[in-house]
Design an enzyme around this catalytic site. Sequence first.
Site, PDB file in Angstrom:
ATOM      1  N   ASP A  61      31.587  20.462  43.485  1.00  0.00           N
ATOM      2  CA  ASP A  61      31.651  21.811  44.050  1.00  0.00           C
ATOM      3  C   ASP A  61      30.791  22.792  43.264  1.00  0.00           C
ATOM      4  O   ASP A  61      30.142  23.665  43.836  1.00  0.00           O
ATOM      5  CB  ASP A  61      33.106  22.298  44.073  1.00  0.00           C
ATOM      6  CG  ASP A  61      33.941  21.554  45.108  1.00  0.00           C
ATOM      7  OD1 ASP A  61      33.342  20.900  45.993  1.00  0.00           O
ATOM      8  OD2 ASP A  61      35.179  21.617  45.031  1.00  0.00           O
ATOM      9  N   ASN A 134      31.835  31.400  47.110  1.00  0.00           N
ATOM     10  CA  ASN A 134      33.278  31.426  46.895  1.00  0.00           C
ATOM     11  C   ASN A 134      33.829  32.840  46.741  1.00  0.00           C
ATOM     12  O   ASN A 134      34.613  33.298  47.565  1.00  0.00           O
ATOM     13  CB  ASN A 134      33.648  30.622  45.648  1.00  0.00           C
ATOM     14  CG  ASN A 134      34.106  29.222  45.958  1.00  0.00           C
ATOM     15  OD1 ASN A 134      34.127  28.815  47.119  1.00  0.00           O
ATOM     16  ND2 ASN A 134      34.477  28.475  44.932  1.00  0.00           N
ATOM     17  N   ASP A 135      33.430  33.507  45.661  1.00  0.00           N
ATOM     18  CA  ASP A 135      34.074  34.784  45.370  1.00  0.00           C
ATOM     19  C   ASP A 135      33.292  35.627  44.372  1.00  0.00           C
ATOM     20  O   ASP A 135      32.452  35.139  43.626  1.00  0.00           O
ATOM     21  CB  ASP A 135      35.499  34.562  44.834  1.00  0.00           C
ATOM     22  CG  ASP A 135      35.564  33.534  43.707  1.00  0.00           C
ATOM     23  OD1 ASP A 135      34.696  33.578  42.820  1.00  0.00           O
ATOM     24  OD2 ASP A 135      36.464  32.688  43.718  1.00  0.00           O
ATOM     25  N   LYS A 162      46.942  48.620  38.241  1.00  0.00           N
ATOM     26  CA  LYS A 162      46.648  48.063  36.927  1.00  0.00           C
ATOM     27  C   LYS A 162      46.879  46.559  36.983  1.00  0.00           C
ATOM     28  O   LYS A 162      47.796  46.082  37.651  1.00  0.00           O
ATOM     29  CB  LYS A 162      47.544  48.693  35.862  1.00  0.00           C
ATOM     30  CG  LYS A 162      47.185  50.138  35.536  1.00  0.00           C
ATOM     31  CD  LYS A 162      48.038  50.657  34.389  1.00  0.00           C
ATOM     32  CE  LYS A 162      47.633  52.080  34.001  1.00  0.00           C
ATOM     33  NZ  LYS A 162      48.434  52.595  32.866  1.00  0.00           N
ATOM     34  N   ALA A 176      39.978  28.316  46.180  1.00  0.00           N
ATOM     35  CA  ALA A 176      39.601  28.299  44.764  1.00  0.00           C
ATOM     36  C   ALA A 176      40.470  29.275  43.957  1.00  0.00           C
ATOM     37  O   ALA A 176      41.688  29.251  44.046  1.00  0.00           O
ATOM     38  CB  ALA A 176      38.108  28.616  44.631  1.00  0.00           C
ATOM     39  N   SER A 180      44.814  30.206  43.628  1.00  0.00           N
ATOM     40  CA  SER A 180      45.614  30.171  42.402  1.00  0.00           C
ATOM     41  C   SER A 180      46.276  31.515  42.119  1.00  0.00           C
ATOM     42  O   SER A 180      47.335  31.576  41.498  1.00  0.00           O
ATOM     43  CB  SER A 180      44.730  29.782  41.209  1.00  0.00           C
ATOM     44  OG  SER A 180      44.151  28.515  41.390  1.00  0.00           O
TER      45      SER A 180
END
Length: 276
Positions: A61, A134-135, A162, A176, A180
Site C-alpha cells: 500500500d 488516503n488522507d 482541542k 487507514a 483507527s
Amino acid sequence: MRNIGIIINKEKDKENKILNLVILKVKEYLNPDEIKVIDQFYKGDYKDLMSLDLLIVLGGDGTLLGVARKFSTVIDTPILGINIGNLGFLVTAEISELDEALYRIKVGDYKVEERMLLSCTIEGVTCSEERALNDIVVARGTLSRMAQYEVFINDELYATFKGDGVIISTPVGSTAYSFSAGGPLIMPDLQIVSIVPICPHTPNSRPMIIDGNNKVRVKPLINESDVFVTIDGQKALKLEKHNEVLIKKAKEFFRIISFDNKSYFKVLRKKLFKIE
C-alpha cells in the site's frame, strides 16, 4: 498494450528476482513493444512516461500511495497494483495471482476505476500543491501538548476543538488512519470526504461526512505545540503560527485496474476484518 511501465519497491526485491519474473510474464502475456522499469523515486522527465498504456506497481500500500502522490498530476495511466508487501489493501492482486491478472488484461476482462484524490496547500507557505490518495492529517508533534483546531467548510466555521489533530480522508483512506481514529468506512467509488478528530478533548466532536466538492480549511491555533501536516503518512511539513491548511478534491484521479472477482466487501472481510 504497446508500452508498459513497471515500478517496484526495491526494499522488497533487492535481488530483482520478482522484477525479472514480472518482466518475463509481461512479455509472455502482453507482448509489448517496450517495457520501461521506473525507479520509485523517479526524477526524470515525466514526458517519458506519458506514452505508457499500463503502469504495473510492485509493492504494498505504501508503494501505491507514493506512486499516486508523485505521478497523479502528470500521467493518468491505468495502474495494476501487485502486492509483494504486507497488507496490500489497495492493490489489484497478489503476486501469486500475477498470471491470472495479466491474462485478464490480455483478453480485456478488467475495468479501470477512478479513485478520488485530495489536493493540499498551506496558506502562507511557498510550496507545491500536494496530492493524497488516503488522507491529509493536521496533528501535534509526538512530544507536543494538545493543540486547538478550527475547521472551516467552504469558509464557514464548522467546529473548534482541542485534541491531537484532525484527519481529512478520502473514501480510499477510510480504511487507514481514519478507521483507527473512529471514522466511518466509505465505499471507495464515492466522491465524499470525512473529517475525523483525533482524540478530541471536546465530547461532542464527532466525524463528519461532506460532499467531495466542498473545501476544507484547518486552522491550528499554535501556541506551545508543534503542529504538522502529513500527506498520506509519507511527507510531513511543520506549520508555523498563522499557517492554515487548505484541502479540496483534486482535479486528477487515481486510475486503478480492478477485476469483477475482487469485490470491496470481500477484501474488507479478508484483509481488514480477518474473516476468510
